[in-house]
Design a protein around this motif. Structure first.
Motif, PDB file in Angstrom:
ATOM      1  N   VAL A   1     -24.318   8.958 -19.545  1.00 40.04           N
ATOM      2  CA  VAL A   1     -22.866   8.786 -19.451  1.00 40.04           C
ATOM      3  C   VAL A   1     -22.220  10.106 -19.052  1.00 40.04           C
ATOM      4  CG1 VAL A   1     -22.732   6.933 -21.167  1.00 40.04           C
ATOM      5  CG2 VAL A   1     -22.567   9.292 -21.909  1.00 40.04           C
ATOM      6  N   THR A   2     -20.951  10.025 -18.682  1.00 40.60           N
ATOM      7  CA  THR A   2     -20.176  11.247 -18.487  1.00 40.60           C
ATOM      8  C   THR A   2     -19.463  11.554 -19.805  1.00 40.60           C
ATOM      9  OG1 THR A   2     -18.147  10.133 -17.780  1.00 40.60           O
ATOM     10  CG2 THR A   2     -19.776  10.667 -16.060  1.00 40.60           C
TER      11      THR A   2
ATOM     12  N   THR B   1     -23.025  14.147 -18.683  1.00 37.57           N
ATOM     13  CA  THR B   1     -22.547  15.032 -17.626  1.00 37.57           C
ATOM     14  C   THR B   1     -21.102  15.382 -17.922  1.00 37.57           C
ATOM     15  OG1 THR B   1     -23.990  13.913 -16.054  1.00 37.57           O
ATOM     16  CG2 THR B   1     -22.224  15.256 -15.137  1.00 37.57           C
ATOM     17  N   GLY B   2     -20.798  16.682 -17.861  1.00 41.13           N
ATOM     18  CA  GLY B   2     -19.429  17.101 -18.133  1.00 41.13           C
ATOM     19  C   GLY B   2     -19.188  18.532 -17.698  1.00 41.13           C
ATOM     20  N   LYS B   3     -17.947  18.976 -17.878  1.00 43.66           N
ATOM     21  CA  LYS B   3     -17.556  20.335 -17.491  1.00 43.66           C
ATOM     22  C   LYS B   3     -17.638  21.263 -18.698  1.00 43.66           C
ATOM     23  CE  LYS B   3     -14.524  18.992 -13.758  1.00 43.66           C
ATOM     24  NZ  LYS B   3     -13.175  19.014 -13.220  1.00 43.66           N
ATOM     25  N   VAL B   4     -18.224  22.426 -18.492  1.00 41.72           N
ATOM     26  CA  VAL B   4     -18.364  23.425 -19.548  1.00 41.72           C
ATOM     27  C   VAL B   4     -16.983  23.979 -19.892  1.00 41.72           C
ATOM     28  CG1 VAL B   4     -19.345  25.669 -20.145  1.00 41.72           C
ATOM     29  CG2 VAL B   4     -20.680  24.052 -18.779  1.00 41.72           C
TER      30      VAL B   4
ATOM     31  N   ASN C   1     -15.635  25.163 -16.451  1.00 48.71           N
ATOM     32  CA  ASN C   1     -15.386  24.104 -15.466  1.00 48.71           C
ATOM     33  C   ASN C   1     -16.577  23.851 -14.551  1.00 48.71           C
ATOM     34  OD1 ASN C   1     -12.808  23.438 -16.394  1.00 48.71           O
ATOM     35  ND2 ASN C   1     -11.928  25.151 -15.246  1.00 48.71           N
ATOM     36  N   THR C   2     -17.751  24.412 -14.879  1.00 46.89           N
ATOM     37  CA  THR C   2     -18.967  24.100 -14.144  1.00 46.89           C
ATOM     38  C   THR C   2     -19.491  22.762 -14.630  1.00 46.89           C
ATOM     39  OG1 THR C   2     -19.536  26.442 -14.002  1.00 46.89           O
ATOM     40  CG2 THR C   2     -21.311  24.885 -13.607  1.00 46.89           C
ATOM     41  N   GLN C   3     -19.835  21.888 -13.716  1.00 48.84           N
ATOM     42  CA  GLN C   3     -20.364  20.571 -14.065  1.00 48.84           C
ATOM     43  C   GLN C   3     -21.853  20.713 -14.379  1.00 48.84           C
ATOM     44  OE1 GLN C   3     -18.159  17.919 -13.683  1.00 48.84           O
ATOM     45  NE2 GLN C   3     -19.459  16.157 -13.958  1.00 48.84           N
ATOM     46  N   ILE C   4     -22.275  20.283 -15.578  1.00 52.51           N
ATOM     47  CA  ILE C   4     -23.687  20.313 -15.943  1.00 52.51           C
ATOM     48  C   ILE C   4     -24.090  18.987 -16.577  1.00 52.51           C
ATOM     49  CG2 ILE C   4     -23.758  22.818 -16.294  1.00 52.51           C
ATOM     50  CD1 ILE C   4     -23.839  22.228 -19.345  1.00 52.51           C
ATOM     51  N   LYS C   5     -25.404  18.778 -16.649  1.00 52.79           N
ATOM     52  CA  LYS C   5     -25.956  17.585 -17.289  1.00 52.79           C
ATOM     53  C   LYS C   5     -26.802  18.060 -18.466  1.00 52.79           C
ATOM     54  CE  LYS C   5     -27.268  14.271 -14.630  1.00 52.79           C
ATOM     55  NZ  LYS C   5     -27.983  13.399 -13.699  1.00 52.79           N
ATOM     56  N   VAL C   6     -26.490  17.556 -19.651  1.00 51.84           N
ATOM     57  CA  VAL C   6     -27.166  17.953 -20.877  1.00 51.84           C
ATOM     58  C   VAL C   6     -27.826  16.731 -21.503  1.00 51.84           C
ATOM     59  CG1 VAL C   6     -26.831  18.892 -23.194  1.00 51.84           C
ATOM     60  CG2 VAL C   6     -25.510  19.805 -21.302  1.00 51.84           C
TER      61      VAL C   6
END
Length: 125
Positions: free
Chosen positions: A38-39, A66-69, A98-103
């Motif tokens: 999910v986002t 997935t989201g923005k730091v 505001n960097t998009q990462i996947k955790v």
């Protein structure tokens, strides 16, 4: 005599089953496949609608978000100010806001007081 042997065998089998149940092997989140992808916005909206149902759905499951730091420390990354990701090891890279990462991590709960979704054993994909 046969009754004693049967009782002893049943006791041994029960003891082995109980031992295996109590001392299960540890999960390796890094190698597990995510049950949900999910986002951060999607999961935040889901929890704002029905936190109890959502918590039951995700509790102790491996999820990929997935989201923005928005924040970072040695072992913690916050996504969109609402998803708290705790890492087992130190994070070696500096992530810009505001960097998009996947955790990927294990969902451990929802803190309704601060409205924060909590993951542990996280890794960055």
């Amino acid at each position: 005599m046969k009754k004693k042997i049967i009782v002893l065998l049943v006791f041994i089998v029960a003891a082995i089953l109980a031992y295996n149940y109590v001392f299960q092997s540890h999960r390796n989140i890094e190698t597990e496949k995510a049950e949900f992808t999910v986002t951060s916005i999607e999961i935040i909206n889901e929890f704002s609608i029905d936190p109890f149902k959502s918590e039951k759905k995700y509790l102790n499951k491996t999820i990929e978000i997935t989201g923005k730091v928005t924040e970072q420390s040695e072992k913690v990354v916050s996504l969109d100010n609402m998803v708290f990701c705790q890492f087992t090891n130190h994070i070696n890279t500096v992530l810009k806001n505001n960097t998009q990462i996947k955790v990927k991590g294990r969902f451990i709960g929802y803190d309704d007081l601060v409205e924060e979704i909590k993951l542990d054993q996280c890794i960055i994909n």
